[in-house]
Each structure stands twice: as structure tokens, then as C-alpha cells.
Design an enzyme around this catalytic site. Structure first.
Site: not given
Ligand code: NAP
Length: 316
Positions: A141, A144-145
Site C-alpha cells: 500500500c 500507507c507506507d
């Protein structure tokens, strides 16, 4: 077990899955006065448990990790009266009175309406190092990261819309994005593919597969193989795997799905089978995020409540 009608059902609303979609649906359903039972397989949270820092959920600062976030969502739902059962649902059957469900323990129950919030699993590359370095350079993701790898060298694997989206997102964080695709052309929509191909921060390598992800404490290199050439090792700080996902739909064989297997709903989260509502990553949608799943869970619970009220209205 024959029920005369929905009024004798054991539960008004069953929610299958306790990720952000299921947990939010549980809260909204219970708060609307429904008798709600949530079936969860492991700990509540689903894929959100994998998030170290949930930094893009509106209004939550300082950031929480996925585990704490899920525990609080669960507690909120429980405080409103939702009941959580740690059991696997093994069978769902539509009946005149509603739904018949069987559980892993052999127990069974009936419900008036269902919310499927069973999520989707990221498809894996199944290569050495992928599992070992998950959370230490390997991610599924970018939203997200990605921010953890500003100015770093990032490899993205995949050739669909998601891989192109992810590469595009990451190219705003670093000029060193390498998109690796196993074939000689993208599966992605032309507009997305063209944007990637003309992006100076993204180097596209077709006919190339990732063979291995290497490192010590975290990812430091990858082994790549381009058709017709010998495998070679290259420095890398992160690998974002974006090779599709697998929606968890085995319990709902009758509901309409899109080509990729995600459940199609209307804007009220109603699936094609009356009484079934769907929220979160198992639903056909273009933006899979925690905040989206939570919003869909709220809509699904509201719609289920309206549906149950409608049945009650018909009965009197
Ligand atoms: P997808 O369309 O199924 O594409 C998966 C990609 O991964 C394909 O290019 C495939 O290669 C590659 N792949 C699969 N297994 C692989 C493996 N083992 N090793 C290497 N490569 C592998 O999946 P997606 O991109 O996640 O999209 C899923 C759905 O969401 C689609 O319907 C998509 O349109 C939608 N979506 C839309 C948007 C948007 O509109 N902005 C964004 C994201 C997702 P091949 O091409 O060789 O098969």
C-alpha cells in the site's frame, strides 16, 4: 430449522468480518437499536492490523497503529451493544425468513439481514524475501507506507491500474521509482499507463520479473530478471507489490460481482441479493482506504436498518 418468518430470527443483523468496515457497521447498527452480532475470525482489524502508523485517517492525531485503532473501534461498537463472536462463518443460505448461517463450531443461527465486510487479500508475488521483509521495505500500500521512503529507490511490481496508481503516487515522493511488469505492455487503462510512461520520476521495465528481495534488517536489494537476460541484483530501499487482490467472497456465491470478483452494490451498499449489504475492500470500488471502508460500513448499517424496518412495516 424452519422459521415462519423473520420475526423469529435469532439475530436482526449479522456482520461478517471485523475490519474497519465491519466494526463501523457494528457501531452504527447497534446504535440504531438493532440486535447486532459480528463474526470475526482472528483479532478485530483485518488488514488494518498491518498498519504501523495510521497517519491519513481524518482527525486522529497523534497517529495510532492499526491494532490500537481497531481495538477502539471494537470497544465503541461493543459499548453501543454489538456482540462479537470469534467464530468462522462456514455457510450462508438465503431463506424466506432471511438467512441461515452455519459456524465452524457446527452451531447455526438465523438472521434478518447481513453485512459482508470480509475484505480482500493482497495477491502476493510468492518470491523469497517477500514475507520476511514485509513491513521492513516490502509493502502492499503506497498511500500507507510510501511516505516512509521519501527520496529512496523504490521498486513497484505489477502492470494494472493499481500498480500504475501506486507508482504515480510514489513518484511524488521520490524521483527513483522503478515499475517492473512481467509482460511487454500494461494491463492498466491507457490514460493511467500513458501518465506513467511519460513521468520522468518513473522508469518502466517491461518483460521483467522480481525474483528475490534481499536485505538484513530491511530491504537493501532486489534480484530482477528481464526476458533473454541473466538475472541481476540491484540496490533497493523498498518494494511495493501491486499485482492485484483477491476478494474474500466464498460465502456469497449468488451476489453479482465485477470481472475481478468484487461484489457490486448500489450506492446504499445493497448487493444484488435482498437483505445482503457489503462494505469495505470486498466491494467493487476504485479507492480502497480505511476511511472509505468505515464510511461504507456506516452506510451499509443504515441501509440494513431501513431494510429491517421495512420488513417490520410490512408485517403489521
Ligand atoms: P489487476 O488489474 O488484476 O492487475 C494485476 C497486475 O498484476 C497485472 O498487470 C498482472 O500482470 C500483474 N500480476 C498478477 N500476478 C502477478 C505475478 N504473480 N507476478 C507479476 N505480476 C503479476 O489488479 P489491480 O491493478 O489491483 O486492479 C484491480 C481492480 O481495481 C481492477 O478492476 C482495476 O481496474 C481497479 N482499480 C482501478 C483503479 C483506477 O481506476 N484508478 C485503481 C486501482 C484499481 P498481467 O497484466 O501480465 O496479467
Amino acid at each position: 430449522m424452519a422459521k415462519e418468518n423473520y420475526k423469529n430470527n435469532d439475530v436482526e443483523l449479522v456482520i461478517i468480518g471485523a475490519g474497519p468496515a465491519g466494526l463501523t457497521a457494528a457501531q452504527y447498527g447497534a446504535r440504531a437499536g438493532l440486535h447486532v452480532v459480528v463474526f470475526e475470525q482472528l483479532a478485530p482489524g483485518g488488514q488494518v492490523l498491518l498498519i504501523n502508523e495510521l497517519e491519513n485517517y481524518p482527525g486522529i492525531a497523534p497517529h495510532k497503529n492499526g491494532y490500537d485503532f481497531s481495538q477502539e473501534l471494537r470497544k465503541q461498537a461493543q459499548d453501543f451493544g454489538a456482540i462479537f463472536v470469534m467464530e468462522r462463518v462456514t455457510l450462508v443460505r438465503k431463506e424466506d425468513y432471511g438467512f441461515y448461517l452455519e459456524l465452524g463450531s457446527g452451531a447455526h443461527l438465523s438472521a434478518t439481514a447481513l453485512i459482508y465486510a470480509t475484505g480482500a487479500k493482497h495477491r502476493k508475488l510468492e518470491i523469497p524475501g517477500e514475507e520476511r521483509f514485509f513491513g521492513r521495505g516490502v509493502s502492499y500500500c503506497a498511500t500507507c507506507d510510501g511516505p516512509f521512503f521519501k527520496e529512496k529507490k523504490i521498486f513497484v511490481a505489477g502492470g494494472g491500474d493499481a500498480a500504475c496508481d501506486e507508482a504515480q503516487y510514489l513518484s511524488n515522493l521520490t524521483p527513483k521509482v522503478v515499475l517492473v511488469h512481467r509482460r511487454d505492455k500494461f494491463r492498466a487503462q491507457k490514460s493511467l499507463a500513458d501518465r506513467v510512461l511519460s513521468n520522468p520520476n518513473i522508469e518502466v521495465r517491461f518483460n521483467t520479473v522480481l525474483k528475490e528481495i534481499k536485505g538484513a534488517q530491511k530491504v537493501t536489494s532486489v534480484v530482477l530478471e528481464t526476458t533473454g537476460q541473466a538475472p541481476k541484483e540491484e540496490e533497493a530501499d523498498a518494494v511495493f507489490v501491486s499485482v492485484g487482490s483477491v476478494p474474500q467472497t466464498s460465502l456469497i456465491p449468488d451476489a453479482k460481482k465485477d470481472e475481478a470478483g468484487y461484489i457490486i452494490t448500489d450506492q446504499n451498499m445493497a448487493a444484488s441479493v435482498p437483505g445482503i449489504f457489503t462494505a469495505g475492500d470486498v466491494r467493487a470500488s476504485s479507492f480502497r482506504q480505511v476511511v472509505v471502508a468505515a464510511g461504507e460500513g456506516a452506510v451499509a448499517a443504515h441501509s440494513a436498518s431501513v431494510y429491517i424496518d421495512m420488513l417490520k412495516g410490512q408485517a403489521y
